[in-house]
Design a protein around this motif. Sequence first.
Motif, PDB file in Angstrom:
ATOM      1  N   GLU A 134       0.817  -1.216   0.000  1.00 42.99           N
ATOM      2  CA  GLU A 134       0.000   0.000   0.000  1.00 42.99           C
ATOM      3  C   GLU A 134       0.850   1.266   0.000  1.00 42.99           C
ATOM      4  O   GLU A 134       0.507   2.252  -0.651  1.00 42.99           O
ATOM      5  CB  GLU A 134      -0.945   0.013   1.201  1.00 42.99           C
ATOM      6  CG  GLU A 134      -2.194  -0.816   1.024  1.00 42.99           C
ATOM      7  CD  GLU A 134      -3.078  -0.290  -0.094  1.00 42.99           C
ATOM      8  OE1 GLU A 134      -3.849   0.658   0.117  1.00 42.99           O
ATOM      9  OE2 GLU A 134      -2.988  -0.836  -1.219  1.00 42.99           O
ATOM     10  N   ASP A 135       1.951   1.267   0.748  1.00 44.26           N
ATOM     11  CA  ASP A 135       2.771   2.474   0.787  1.00 44.26           C
ATOM     12  C   ASP A 135       3.385   2.761  -0.579  1.00 44.26           C
ATOM     13  O   ASP A 135       3.447   3.920  -1.014  1.00 44.26           O
ATOM     14  CB  ASP A 135       3.858   2.369   1.864  1.00 44.26           C
ATOM     15  CG  ASP A 135       4.784   1.175   1.652  1.00 44.26           C
ATOM     16  OD1 ASP A 135       4.359   0.190   1.011  1.00 44.26           O
ATOM     17  OD2 ASP A 135       5.934   1.243   2.138  1.00 44.26           O
TER      18      ASP A 135
ATOM     19  N   PHE B 268       0.557   4.082  -2.858  1.00 38.91           N
ATOM     20  CA  PHE B 268       0.227   5.478  -2.581  1.00 38.91           C
ATOM     21  C   PHE B 268       1.312   6.407  -3.120  1.00 38.91           C
ATOM     22  O   PHE B 268       1.014   7.464  -3.700  1.00 38.91           O
ATOM     23  CB  PHE B 268       0.043   5.694  -1.076  1.00 38.91           C
ATOM     24  CG  PHE B 268      -0.382   7.086  -0.723  1.00 38.91           C
ATOM     25  CD1 PHE B 268      -1.658   7.538  -1.001  1.00 38.91           C
ATOM     26  CD2 PHE B 268       0.499   7.959  -0.108  1.00 38.91           C
ATOM     27  CE1 PHE B 268      -2.055   8.823  -0.693  1.00 38.91           C
ATOM     28  CE2 PHE B 268       0.120   9.253   0.221  1.00 38.91           C
ATOM     29  CZ  PHE B 268      -1.168   9.681  -0.076  1.00 38.91           C
TER      30      PHE B 268
ATOM     31  N   CYS C  89       0.712   9.357  -5.957  1.00 43.37           N
ATOM     32  CA  CYS C  89       1.097  10.759  -5.750  1.00 43.37           C
ATOM     33  C   CYS C  89       2.035  11.250  -6.845  1.00 43.37           C
ATOM     34  O   CYS C  89       1.928  12.388  -7.313  1.00 43.37           O
ATOM     35  CB  CYS C  89       1.760  10.928  -4.385  1.00 43.37           C
ATOM     36  SG  CYS C  89       0.660  10.659  -2.985  1.00 43.37           S
TER      37      CYS C  89
ATOM     38  N   TYR D 228      -6.672   8.126   7.000  1.00 43.45           N
ATOM     39  CA  TYR D 228      -6.109   6.803   6.665  1.00 43.45           C
ATOM     40  C   TYR D 228      -4.776   6.939   5.942  1.00 43.45           C
ATOM     41  O   TYR D 228      -3.815   6.225   6.232  1.00 43.45           O
ATOM     42  CB  TYR D 228      -7.111   6.038   5.802  1.00 43.45           C
ATOM     43  CG  TYR D 228      -6.542   4.834   5.098  1.00 43.45           C
ATOM     44  CD1 TYR D 228      -6.303   3.644   5.779  1.00 43.45           C
ATOM     45  CD2 TYR D 228      -6.233   4.888   3.730  1.00 43.45           C
ATOM     46  CE1 TYR D 228      -5.766   2.550   5.128  1.00 43.45           C
ATOM     47  CE2 TYR D 228      -5.701   3.787   3.075  1.00 43.45           C
ATOM     48  CZ  TYR D 228      -5.468   2.620   3.782  1.00 43.45           C
ATOM     49  OH  TYR D 228      -4.940   1.533   3.136  1.00 43.45           O
ATOM     50  N   SER D 229      -4.717   7.860   4.988  1.00 39.46           N
ATOM     51  CA  SER D 229      -3.499   8.002   4.187  1.00 39.46           C
ATOM     52  C   SER D 229      -2.454   8.881   4.845  1.00 39.46           C
ATOM     53  O   SER D 229      -1.276   8.828   4.484  1.00 39.46           O
ATOM     54  CB  SER D 229      -3.852   8.598   2.819  1.00 39.46           C
ATOM     55  OG  SER D 229      -4.342   9.933   2.974  1.00 39.46           O
TER      56      SER D 229
END
Length: 295
Positions: free
Chosen positions: A14-15, A18, A22, A49-50
């Motif tokens: 997930e990181d 994300f 971006c 959350y983010s």
Amino acid sequence: MNNSNELHEIFSKEDKAFEFICNSGLLYDNGICDDCGGTFNVFKENSTYSGFILKCNNCHKKKSIFYKSIFTKSKIPLSKILQIIYCWSQQYSRNQAVHETGCSPDTVTNYYQACRQACYQWSLSEQPKIGGPGMTVEIDESQMTKRKNNVGRVTNEQWVFGGICRETRERFVVPVHDRTAETLLPIIQTFIVEGTNINSDSWRSYTKIDQLDSNYTHNVVNHHQNFVDPQTGTHTQTVERMWREVKRVKRRSEGIHNSDVDFHLAEYLWRCHFKVSNLNAFQMAIKLIAETYYY
């Protein structure tokens, strides 16, 4: 980035997903605030959350970091959404994408539709006219969906009208309610440059092309007699090959509902216009989505 192995990190972490989002312009960063006309920018917000939010630099209104993006109201991990986008870009069927991602069929369908909506927005704003003086555009109509005859469910017929330039291979395809001159002639003027040579069959709706103010040269082949006119060499074989490509879209999608024809045709045109291939498909899909605002 050519294949799923090279993209494994953003499909599984997930990181990393994300960070990719971006860096790829997929967020509404620098987007316009509807309330005051200011600009949204990304700010840290530990309570989310983010860990980030969008905030207007003028009225200071806050929005979700995923505001007006394809990730709006997402209920699945970002990494899964990127993987679905990859599957769509590679033209996987829905069932193949379900197998690859582990997501439900409805989820895959929703994101496939979101990608096609981006293609449709592109087609409305950027699809160029085709042809020009000294160039030839072949035009024709075809049935995208047919009424079943005494077998199974009865469906409405859906006709499409299109053209392709021999020299550039640029093309247009649009759904039409009927094949009358009142319907087809304005479409010809919308999509074909003035002064173009137009080849068509002998369908009666085309007889008034010579009367238009666009200075077209109209050449006709009578398919009841010949595939190629023996005297002028006029034919429409290029556009007929195009219809075979368009019909493959229907087969690959396991059938198309009439209400979705616009979106599938837009995807076909987007892929043709930008020469999308397996090698560049994911990058092109990300660029397309980055240029689309979702509401």
